[in-house]
Write a protein that holds these residues in place. Structure first.
Motif, PDB file in Angstrom:
ATOM      1  N   LEU A 107       7.380  -0.553  -1.164  1.00 33.61           N
ATOM      2  CA  LEU A 107       6.619   0.001  -0.047  1.00 33.61           C
ATOM      3  C   LEU A 107       5.244   0.484  -0.497  1.00 33.61           C
ATOM      4  N   ALA A 108       5.196   1.161  -1.639  1.00 29.63           N
ATOM      5  CA  ALA A 108       3.913   1.645  -2.159  1.00 29.63           C
ATOM      6  C   ALA A 108       2.988   0.472  -2.482  1.00 29.63           C
ATOM      7  N   ASN A 109       3.536  -0.566  -3.084  1.00 29.77           N
ATOM      8  CA  ASN A 109       2.760  -1.761  -3.393  1.00 29.77           C
ATOM      9  C   ASN A 109       2.197  -2.381  -2.118  1.00 29.77           C
ATOM     10  N   TRP A 110       3.030  -2.522  -1.105  1.00 27.99           N
ATOM     11  CA  TRP A 110       2.584  -3.112   0.161  1.00 27.99           C
ATOM     12  C   TRP A 110       1.495  -2.254   0.800  1.00 27.99           C
ATOM     13  N   TYR A 111       1.702  -0.947   0.826  1.00 28.47           N
ATOM     14  CA  TYR A 111       0.715  -0.071   1.452  1.00 28.47           C
ATOM     15  C   TYR A 111      -0.617  -0.107   0.709  1.00 28.47           C
ATOM     16  N   ILE A 112      -0.566   0.011  -0.608  1.00 28.80           N
ATOM     17  CA  ILE A 112      -1.805   0.060  -1.401  1.00 28.80           C
ATOM     18  C   ILE A 112      -2.590  -1.252  -1.290  1.00 28.80           C
ATOM     19  N   LEU A 113      -1.893  -2.372  -1.312  1.00 24.54           N
ATOM     20  CA  LEU A 113      -2.590  -3.658  -1.291  1.00 24.54           C
ATOM     21  C   LEU A 113      -3.011  -4.125   0.092  1.00 24.54           C
ATOM     22  N   PHE A 114      -2.231  -3.795   1.114  1.00 23.68           N
ATOM     23  CA  PHE A 114      -2.498  -4.390   2.420  1.00 23.68           C
ATOM     24  C   PHE A 114      -2.916  -3.400   3.510  1.00 23.68           C
ATOM     25  N   GLU A 115      -2.582  -2.143   3.390  1.00 22.60           N
ATOM     26  CA  GLU A 115      -2.855  -1.198   4.463  1.00 22.60           C
ATOM     27  C   GLU A 115      -3.834  -0.088   4.087  1.00 22.60           C
TER      28      GLU A 115
END
Length: 148
Positions: free
Chosen positions: A20-28
């Motif tokens: 989730l952290a990876n997705w948030y940092i990279l995409f959101e």
């Protein structure tokens, strides 16, 4: 001693939060992280996911070995695969809820692809941790590269 299922749940939740952290940092997030690592064809997301997977695999398998010293390589691989299967199901379940146009195909392909990738990766990590023979692990790859 911790039961094995508690270790599996603990590392599944850690992996889920890391995904989730990876997705948030990279995409959101407003951070402007490039899609590719500069001067390489490697995607940033893939490199970070590999780092997360390898780190969690090593730490989780060491914890499993500490709890049960005589655990086999196959069981280590299966427990590690289970960790990532649970984490991926949770992650893609959240994506299914949060993203409006998230399809069932993306849901299933994400779960299957990452789980199979981690099954293969967990075998190599388990083999190295149990046998301490990194040379035997690297030799087939070197032979493949040499023959090409």
């Amino acid at each position: 001693m911790k039961p094995i299922y508690k270790i599996i749940i603990k590392y599944s939740l850690i992996t889920f939060v890391a995904f989730l952290a990876n997705w948030y940092i990279l995409f959101e997030s407003p951070l402007n992280i490039p899609e590719f690592i500069p001067f390489t064809p490697v995607k940033t997301n893939g490199a970070i996911l590999c780092a997360i997977c390898i780190t969690v695999l090593i730490i989780a398998q060491k914890s499993l070995i500490k709890v049960q010293q005589d655990i086999s390589i196959i069981l280590l691989m299966l427990y590690s695969t289970c960790i990532f299967f649970i984490a991926e199901c949770l992650f893609h379940g959240v994506m299914l809820i949060m993203i409006i146009d998230y399809t069932l195909h993306e849901f299933l392909s994400g779960i299957i692809a990452i789980t199979l990738f981690n099954a293969a990766l967990s075998f190599f990590v388990a083999f190295q941790l149990k046998t301490k023979r990194t040379g035997q692990l690297i030799l087939p790859f070197c032979n493949t590269l040499y023959s090409v």
